[in-house]
Design an enzyme around this catalytic site. Structure first.
Site, PDB file in Angstrom:
ATOM      1  N   TYR A 121       0.829  -1.221   0.000  1.00  0.00           N
ATOM      2  CA  TYR A 121       0.000   0.000   0.000  1.00  0.00           C
ATOM      3  C   TYR A 121       0.867   1.277   0.000  1.00  0.00           C
ATOM      4  O   TYR A 121       0.879   2.031  -0.979  1.00  0.00           O
ATOM      5  CB  TYR A 121      -0.908  -0.056   1.230  1.00  0.00           C
ATOM      6  CG  TYR A 121      -1.815   1.134   1.448  1.00  0.00           C
ATOM      7  CD1 TYR A 121      -2.463   1.776   0.389  1.00  0.00           C
ATOM      8  CD2 TYR A 121      -2.067   1.602   2.745  1.00  0.00           C
ATOM      9  CE1 TYR A 121      -3.315   2.845   0.620  1.00  0.00           C
ATOM     10  CE2 TYR A 121      -2.925   2.663   2.976  1.00  0.00           C
ATOM     11  CZ  TYR A 121      -3.541   3.285   1.913  1.00  0.00           C
ATOM     12  OH  TYR A 121      -4.387   4.348   2.152  1.00  0.00           O
ATOM     13  N   ASP A 130      12.914 -12.172  -1.092  1.00  0.00           N
ATOM     14  CA  ASP A 130      12.529 -12.143   0.312  1.00  0.00           C
ATOM     15  C   ASP A 130      13.604 -11.357   1.059  1.00  0.00           C
ATOM     16  O   ASP A 130      14.801 -11.645   0.906  1.00  0.00           O
ATOM     17  CB  ASP A 130      12.443 -13.587   0.833  1.00  0.00           C
ATOM     18  CG  ASP A 130      11.781 -13.647   2.198  1.00  0.00           C
ATOM     19  OD1 ASP A 130      12.222 -12.913   3.111  1.00  0.00           O
ATOM     20  OD2 ASP A 130      10.824 -14.436   2.340  1.00  0.00           O
ATOM     21  N   PHE A 156      10.061  -0.443   3.376  1.00  0.00           N
ATOM     22  CA  PHE A 156       8.680  -0.683   3.810  1.00  0.00           C
ATOM     23  C   PHE A 156       8.422  -2.136   4.187  1.00  0.00           C
ATOM     24  O   PHE A 156       7.531  -2.407   4.991  1.00  0.00           O
ATOM     25  CB  PHE A 156       7.694  -0.361   2.666  1.00  0.00           C
ATOM     26  CG  PHE A 156       7.641   1.065   2.256  1.00  0.00           C
ATOM     27  CD1 PHE A 156       6.874   1.973   2.958  1.00  0.00           C
ATOM     28  CD2 PHE A 156       8.354   1.521   1.163  1.00  0.00           C
ATOM     29  CE1 PHE A 156       6.816   3.302   2.585  1.00  0.00           C
ATOM     30  CE2 PHE A 156       8.299   2.844   0.777  1.00  0.00           C
ATOM     31  CZ  PHE A 156       7.525   3.737   1.495  1.00  0.00           C
ATOM     32  N   SER A 182       6.365   3.740  12.900  1.00  0.00           N
ATOM     33  CA  SER A 182       4.925   3.822  13.117  1.00  0.00           C
ATOM     34  C   SER A 182       4.647   4.603  14.387  1.00  0.00           C
ATOM     35  O   SER A 182       5.422   4.554  15.354  1.00  0.00           O
ATOM     36  CB  SER A 182       4.371   2.404  13.260  1.00  0.00           C
ATOM     37  OG  SER A 182       3.038   2.434  13.712  1.00  0.00           O
ATOM     38  N   ALA A 183       3.502   5.287  14.406  1.00  0.00           N
ATOM     39  CA  ALA A 183       3.075   5.967  15.633  1.00  0.00           C
ATOM     40  C   ALA A 183       2.882   4.969  16.768  1.00  0.00           C
ATOM     41  O   ALA A 183       2.858   5.354  17.939  1.00  0.00           O
ATOM     42  CB  ALA A 183       1.766   6.702  15.361  1.00  0.00           C
ATOM     43  N   TYR A 216       4.477  -6.165  17.430  1.00  0.00           N
ATOM     44  CA  TYR A 216       4.709  -5.419  16.181  1.00  0.00           C
ATOM     45  C   TYR A 216       5.400  -4.082  16.484  1.00  0.00           C
ATOM     46  O   TYR A 216       6.416  -3.732  15.869  1.00  0.00           O
ATOM     47  CB  TYR A 216       3.374  -5.185  15.460  1.00  0.00           C
ATOM     48  CG  TYR A 216       3.449  -4.112  14.395  1.00  0.00           C
ATOM     49  CD1 TYR A 216       4.123  -4.340  13.202  1.00  0.00           C
ATOM     50  CD2 TYR A 216       2.865  -2.857  14.584  1.00  0.00           C
ATOM     51  CE1 TYR A 216       4.219  -3.344  12.227  1.00  0.00           C
ATOM     52  CE2 TYR A 216       2.947  -1.871  13.630  1.00  0.00           C
ATOM     53  CZ  TYR A 216       3.627  -2.109  12.448  1.00  0.00           C
ATOM     54  OH  TYR A 216       3.709  -1.124  11.502  1.00  0.00           O
ATOM     55  N   LYS A 239       9.254  -2.457  15.523  1.00  0.00           N
ATOM     56  CA  LYS A 239       9.519  -1.145  14.909  1.00  0.00           C
ATOM     57  C   LYS A 239      10.505  -0.347  15.775  1.00  0.00           C
ATOM     58  O   LYS A 239      11.428   0.282  15.260  1.00  0.00           O
ATOM     59  CB  LYS A 239       8.207  -0.364  14.735  1.00  0.00           C
ATOM     60  CG  LYS A 239       7.311  -0.928  13.652  1.00  0.00           C
ATOM     61  CD  LYS A 239       7.863  -0.646  12.269  1.00  0.00           C
ATOM     62  CE  LYS A 239       7.167  -1.452  11.192  1.00  0.00           C
ATOM     63  NZ  LYS A 239       7.784  -1.342   9.872  1.00  0.00           N
ATOM     64  N   TYR A 271       4.610   7.051  11.024  1.00  0.00           N
ATOM     65  CA  TYR A 271       3.338   7.452  10.425  1.00  0.00           C
ATOM     66  C   TYR A 271       2.193   7.189  11.369  1.00  0.00           C
ATOM     67  O   TYR A 271       2.196   6.216  12.106  1.00  0.00           O
ATOM     68  CB  TYR A 271       2.964   6.712   9.147  1.00  0.00           C
ATOM     69  CG  TYR A 271       3.991   6.089   8.298  1.00  0.00           C
ATOM     70  CD1 TYR A 271       5.153   6.760   7.942  1.00  0.00           C
ATOM     71  CD2 TYR A 271       3.755   4.823   7.779  1.00  0.00           C
ATOM     72  CE1 TYR A 271       6.051   6.161   7.095  1.00  0.00           C
ATOM     73  CE2 TYR A 271       4.645   4.237   6.940  1.00  0.00           C
ATOM     74  CZ  TYR A 271       5.792   4.898   6.603  1.00  0.00           C
ATOM     75  OH  TYR A 271       6.672   4.292   5.765  1.00  0.00           O
ATOM     76  N   ARG A 275      -7.919   9.130  16.221  1.00  0.00           N
ATOM     77  CA  ARG A 275      -6.722   8.834  15.423  1.00  0.00           C
ATOM     78  C   ARG A 275      -6.478   9.976  14.443  1.00  0.00           C
ATOM     79  O   ARG A 275      -7.386  10.734  14.114  1.00  0.00           O
ATOM     80  CB  ARG A 275      -6.907   7.526  14.608  1.00  0.00           C
ATOM     81  CG  ARG A 275      -7.090   6.271  15.450  1.00  0.00           C
ATOM     82  CD  ARG A 275      -5.811   5.880  16.162  1.00  0.00           C
ATOM     83  NE  ARG A 275      -5.981   4.668  16.967  1.00  0.00           N
ATOM     84  CZ  ARG A 275      -6.373   4.657  18.240  1.00  0.00           C
ATOM     85  NH1 ARG A 275      -6.648   5.787  18.865  1.00  0.00           N
ATOM     86  NH2 ARG A 275      -6.478   3.514  18.892  1.00  0.00           N
ATOM     87  N   ARG A 293     -11.304  -2.836  21.889  1.00  0.00           N
ATOM     88  CA  ARG A 293     -10.351  -3.821  21.366  1.00  0.00           C
ATOM     89  C   ARG A 293      -9.103  -3.783  22.253  1.00  0.00           C
ATOM     90  O   ARG A 293      -8.595  -2.690  22.551  1.00  0.00           O
ATOM     91  CB  ARG A 293     -10.008  -3.455  19.914  1.00  0.00           C
ATOM     92  CG  ARG A 293      -9.107  -4.431  19.208  1.00  0.00           C
ATOM     93  CD  ARG A 293      -8.981  -4.106  17.727  1.00  0.00           C
ATOM     94  NE  ARG A 293      -8.347  -2.817  17.465  1.00  0.00           N
ATOM     95  CZ  ARG A 293      -8.094  -2.336  16.250  1.00  0.00           C
ATOM     96  NH1 ARG A 293      -8.441  -3.034  15.176  1.00  0.00           N
ATOM     97  NH2 ARG A 293      -7.526  -1.169  16.093  1.00  0.00           N
ATOM     98  N   ASP A 340      -5.970  -1.098  22.274  1.00  0.00           N
ATOM     99  CA  ASP A 340      -6.278   0.218  21.703  1.00  0.00           C
ATOM    100  C   ASP A 340      -6.043   1.319  22.728  1.00  0.00           C
ATOM    101  O   ASP A 340      -6.225   1.109  23.924  1.00  0.00           O
ATOM    102  CB  ASP A 340      -7.739   0.275  21.240  1.00  0.00           C
ATOM    103  CG  ASP A 340      -7.915  -0.220  19.815  1.00  0.00           C
ATOM    104  OD1 ASP A 340      -6.888  -0.477  19.152  1.00  0.00           O
ATOM    105  OD2 ASP A 340      -9.066  -0.348  19.365  1.00  0.00           O
TER     106      ASP A 340
END
Ligand code: NAD
Ligand code: WQD
Length: 366
Positions: free
Chosen positions: A14, A61, A84, A128-129, A156, A160, A195, A249, A311, A314
């Site tokens: 993406y 890969d 990415f 990532s934020a 995750y 990062k 981001y 967000r 969730r 969150d």
């Protein structure tokens, strides 16, 4: 006339595909590596359709250093990489953390090791934020500035944060080692781009997000509700301390995000700053209910939803303070949430099978 050559890992995904497009439009040569595990090679055709230029593509890969070596050997003009390729599902990262560390951390080690052998010394990294975790645990850290201490709350996010440290340590070591040899190490630089929530599609309706599995992000799920693939959206909690009880967000249009990579890369090449972290967000927070309303307006009908419990993992508010990128990179998000919703809807209704179908003729004629 090209301005430089860039390796884009994960360039069929993406954010990578939109960044590859932005680079080509700015006259960079682009070489994409991707193993297509969450994307499709058809992305390359769509990039070419929009800008008339085709990136080179290698199906490799990132966990194989020798495959990076072959790509760099074939393209000695590459001096920069935008990285990415990664696994990115927060929930899944708690189920198979070893795979997350193997791809996100070990894959980056393979990239850095091969890049170093080939004098590729500018690195732009997709952070990532999520590295901030819950910034509401501090006073006065919403909107979140880069000086907010990081504290990721899931595997995750920890991959990062680990890669941010890995890149920082490597770039600093390369600079120091070269200086000890009496050489300038200034050509070693890295941008850690944190981001916030990427959203939207290309305004042409020809390029958009096309994940291989079930989406888990808010807007792709809402898009599925809009086309009838999903009965309703489940809203994860309406008991947050926000104006309507739902979580906040910072949704940033994918074209603004892609441009952020281009300006960060140019900044590294022009200013040689060493390692820098920049938030890429709009600075404006939106609640889940505001998003449902914005996307419903774009679609032209009310989209059904049901409030369920929160969730796990969150947080209340992830809104960027983008001042540092605004001033240093002279970059600012220009598109609105409504642009993102309208563009996402144009992509969704015209490409119900994503990239697994030809783009509609009427879009091509425009
Ligand atoms: P994506 O899944 O669409 O793109 C990632 C690409 O990497 C895919 O094309 C996938 O096939 C490729 N890939 C994965 N493992 C690979 C491997 N072992 N070897 C080669 N290629 C591999 O994801 P995206 O949304 O475009 O995200 C891009 C980057 O931005 C990721 O690093 C992600 O963690 C980060 N990020 C994403 C978001 C978001 O909400 N989308 C937010 C912040 C940060
Ligand atoms: C947005 C809001 C949900 C789905 C994730 C990653 C983050 C980054 C971006 C990679 C939240 C609510 C969602 C649904 C809902 N990715 N929601 N119902 O969680 O902010 O960020 O993607 O780096 O690391 O964590 O994005 O789109 O999943 O959720 O109510 O079915 O929508 O609770 O408030 P999130 P999201």
């Amino acid at each position: 006339m090209t301005v430089g050559s860039v390796l884009v890992t994960g360039g069929c995904g993406y954010i990578g595909s939109f960044t590859a497009l932005a680079l080509l439009e700015a006259d960079y040569n682009v070489v994409i590596v991707d193993n297509l595990q969450n994307s499709s090679k058809d992305t390359i055709d769509r990039i070419e359709l929009i800008c008339g230029k085709r990136p080179e593509f290698y199906n490799i890969d990132i966990r194989k250093e020798e495959d990076f070596d072959k790509v760099f050997d074939a393209h000695p003009d590459i001096d920069s990489v935008i990285h990415f390729a990664a696994l990115k599902a927060v929930g899944e990262s708690g189920e198979i953390p070893l795979e997350y560390y193997r791809t996100n951390v070990y894959g980056t080690i393979c990239l850095l090791s091969s890049a170093t052998k080939h004098n590729v010394s500018n690195i732009v990294f997709s952070s990532s934020a999520t590295v901030y975790g819950d910034a509401t645990r501090f006073e006065n850290m919403i909107p979140i500035p880069e000086i907010c201490p990081i504290g990721p709350t899931n595997p995750y996010g920890r991959t990062k944060a680990t890669v941010e440290s890995l890149i920082t340590d490597h770039v600093e070591a390369q600079r120091n080692n070269l200086k000890k040899e009496g050489k300038s190490g200034d050509h070693w630089n890295a941008a850690l781009l944190r981001y916030f929530n990427p959203a939207g599609s290309h305004p042409s309706g020809v390029m958009g997000e096309d994940p291989q599995g079930v989406p888990y992000n808010l807007l792709p799920l809402l898009a599925q509700v809009a086309v009838g693939k999903r009965e309703k959206l489940l809203v994860f909690g309406d008991d947050y301390a926000s104006k309507d009880g739902t979580a906040i967000r910072d949704y940033i249009h994918i074209l603004d995000l892609a441009k952020g990579h281009l300006v960060a890369l140019n900044y590294l090449r022009d200013h040689h700053p060493g390692v820098k972290a920049w938030n890429l967000g709009t600075g404006k927070g939106s609640t889940v209910f505001e998003m449902i309303k914005a996307f419903s307006d774009a679609v032209g009908k009310e989209l059904p939803y049901q409030v369920v419990g929160r969730r796990a993992g969150d947080v209340l508010d992830l809104t960027a303070n983008p001042t540092k990128a605004n001033t240093e990179l002279k970059w600012k998000a220009e598109r609105t949430l409504y642009d993102a919703c309208e563009d996402l809807w144009r992509w969704t209704k015209n490409n119900p099978q994503g990239y697994r179908q030809s783009p509609p003729q009427e879009l091509l004629d425009k």
